[in-house]
Design an enzyme around this catalytic site. Structure first.
Site, PDB file in Angstrom:
ATOM      1  N   ILE A  97      -3.507  -3.577   7.609  1.00  0.00           N
ATOM      2  CA  ILE A  97      -4.102  -4.178   8.806  1.00  0.00           C
ATOM      3  C   ILE A  97      -3.236  -3.815  10.011  1.00  0.00           C
ATOM      4  O   ILE A  97      -2.027  -4.049  10.007  1.00  0.00           O
ATOM      5  CB  ILE A  97      -4.225  -5.707   8.644  1.00  0.00           C
ATOM      6  CG1 ILE A  97      -5.077  -6.025   7.401  1.00  0.00           C
ATOM      7  CG2 ILE A  97      -4.830  -6.330   9.905  1.00  0.00           C
ATOM      8  CD1 ILE A  97      -5.085  -7.495   7.005  1.00  0.00           C
ATOM      9  N   HIS A 123       3.633   1.058  12.648  1.00  0.00           N
ATOM     10  CA  HIS A 123       3.783   0.901  11.194  1.00  0.00           C
ATOM     11  C   HIS A 123       2.475   1.174  10.457  1.00  0.00           C
ATOM     12  O   HIS A 123       2.457   1.826   9.409  1.00  0.00           O
ATOM     13  CB  HIS A 123       4.291  -0.520  10.899  1.00  0.00           C
ATOM     14  CG  HIS A 123       4.559  -0.777   9.467  1.00  0.00           C
ATOM     15  ND1 HIS A 123       3.712  -1.531   8.681  1.00  0.00           N
ATOM     16  CD2 HIS A 123       5.578  -0.383   8.665  1.00  0.00           C
ATOM     17  CE1 HIS A 123       4.201  -1.585   7.457  1.00  0.00           C
ATOM     18  NE2 HIS A 123       5.332  -0.903   7.416  1.00  0.00           N
ATOM     19  N   ALA A 136      -4.804  -3.298   1.349  1.00  0.00           N
ATOM     20  CA  ALA A 136      -5.299  -3.529   2.706  1.00  0.00           C
ATOM     21  C   ALA A 136      -4.159  -3.299   3.684  1.00  0.00           C
ATOM     22  O   ALA A 136      -3.103  -3.921   3.565  1.00  0.00           O
ATOM     23  CB  ALA A 136      -5.848  -4.942   2.850  1.00  0.00           C
ATOM     24  N   ALA A 174       0.820  -1.215   0.000  1.00  0.00           N
ATOM     25  CA  ALA A 174       0.000   0.000   0.000  1.00  0.00           C
ATOM     26  C   ALA A 174       0.853   1.264   0.000  1.00  0.00           C
ATOM     27  O   ALA A 174       0.465   2.278  -0.575  1.00  0.00           O
ATOM     28  CB  ALA A 174      -0.940  -0.002   1.209  1.00  0.00           C
ATOM     29  N   TYR A 175       2.014   1.209   0.614  1.00  0.00           N
ATOM     30  CA  TYR A 175       2.894   2.379   0.659  1.00  0.00           C
ATOM     31  C   TYR A 175       3.338   2.795  -0.744  1.00  0.00           C
ATOM     32  O   TYR A 175       3.564   3.977  -1.011  1.00  0.00           O
ATOM     33  CB  TYR A 175       4.113   2.071   1.537  1.00  0.00           C
ATOM     34  CG  TYR A 175       4.948   3.274   1.862  1.00  0.00           C
ATOM     35  CD1 TYR A 175       4.563   4.162   2.862  1.00  0.00           C
ATOM     36  CD2 TYR A 175       6.134   3.521   1.172  1.00  0.00           C
ATOM     37  CE1 TYR A 175       5.333   5.277   3.163  1.00  0.00           C
ATOM     38  CE2 TYR A 175       6.911   4.630   1.470  1.00  0.00           C
ATOM     39  CZ  TYR A 175       6.506   5.498   2.466  1.00  0.00           C
ATOM     40  OH  TYR A 175       7.271   6.599   2.761  1.00  0.00           O
ATOM     41  N   GLU A 176       3.443   1.825  -1.645  1.00  0.00           N
ATOM     42  CA  GLU A 176       3.891   2.095  -3.015  1.00  0.00           C
ATOM     43  C   GLU A 176       2.759   2.482  -3.959  1.00  0.00           C
ATOM     44  O   GLU A 176       3.006   2.870  -5.106  1.00  0.00           O
ATOM     45  CB  GLU A 176       4.638   0.882  -3.577  1.00  0.00           C
ATOM     46  CG  GLU A 176       5.967   0.596  -2.924  1.00  0.00           C
ATOM     47  CD  GLU A 176       5.870  -0.096  -1.566  1.00  0.00           C
ATOM     48  OE1 GLU A 176       6.832   0.019  -0.783  1.00  0.00           O
ATOM     49  OE2 GLU A 176       4.833  -0.744  -1.277  1.00  0.00           O
TER      50      GLU A 176
END
Length: 144
Positions: free
Chosen positions: A82, A88, A80, A56-58
């Site tokens: 979680i 983090h 997603a 997701a960070y990318e």
């Protein structure tokens, strides 16, 4: 007053950027998104491009590269995040959200947010096609 009663996106080109991390959830979100695009928006399969990135960070960088091309009418981001036992989650979820919003504003291209930010795997499963619906489908409808 003119009331629009449906969406006809037969000529629309849609890009979907999807995170590989948590793929057991994300693949259900992707299925929901594609189903909504094709069934409700009449988007042709050949006009849907799926791009995978690590997590997701990318997603914002992948969305930015797509938006920069100017070939797509909308981008749908799917992933997603979680929550675990460390901070983090907060960093990844926050930066993903901000980054995708920045892409939409900078390139004036709709970027639909189909990224789950949940406290547990159970919550993710509920939002990936079970009792809380499919947030991938909802993101696709937003893009349409």
């Amino acid at each position: 007053m003119k009331l629009l009663k449906g969406v006809d996106c037969t000529s629309c080109c849609i890009a979907i950027v999807i995170a590989r991390f948590n793929s057991f959830i994300n693949e259900n979100l992707l299925s929901g998104a594609i189903n909504a695009l094709q069934r409700k928006g009449q988007v042709k399969a050949e006009n849907i491009t799926v791009i995978r990135c690590p997590g997701a960070y990318e997603l914002p960088l992948a969305a930015q590269q797509i938006a920069k091309q100017g070939n797509y009418d909308a981008i749908i981001a799917i992933g997603a995040v979680i929550r675990g036992g460390t901070p983090h989650f907060d960093f990844v979820a926050g930066e993903c959200n901000k980054g995708l919003a920045q892409v939409a504003l900078e390139y004036q291209t709709p970027v639909a947010f189909g990224v789950l930010t949940v406290d547990s795997i159970e919550q993710a499963i509920e939002r990936a096609g079970t009792k809380m619906g499919n947030k991938g489908e909802e993101a696709a409808l937003s893009a349409l």
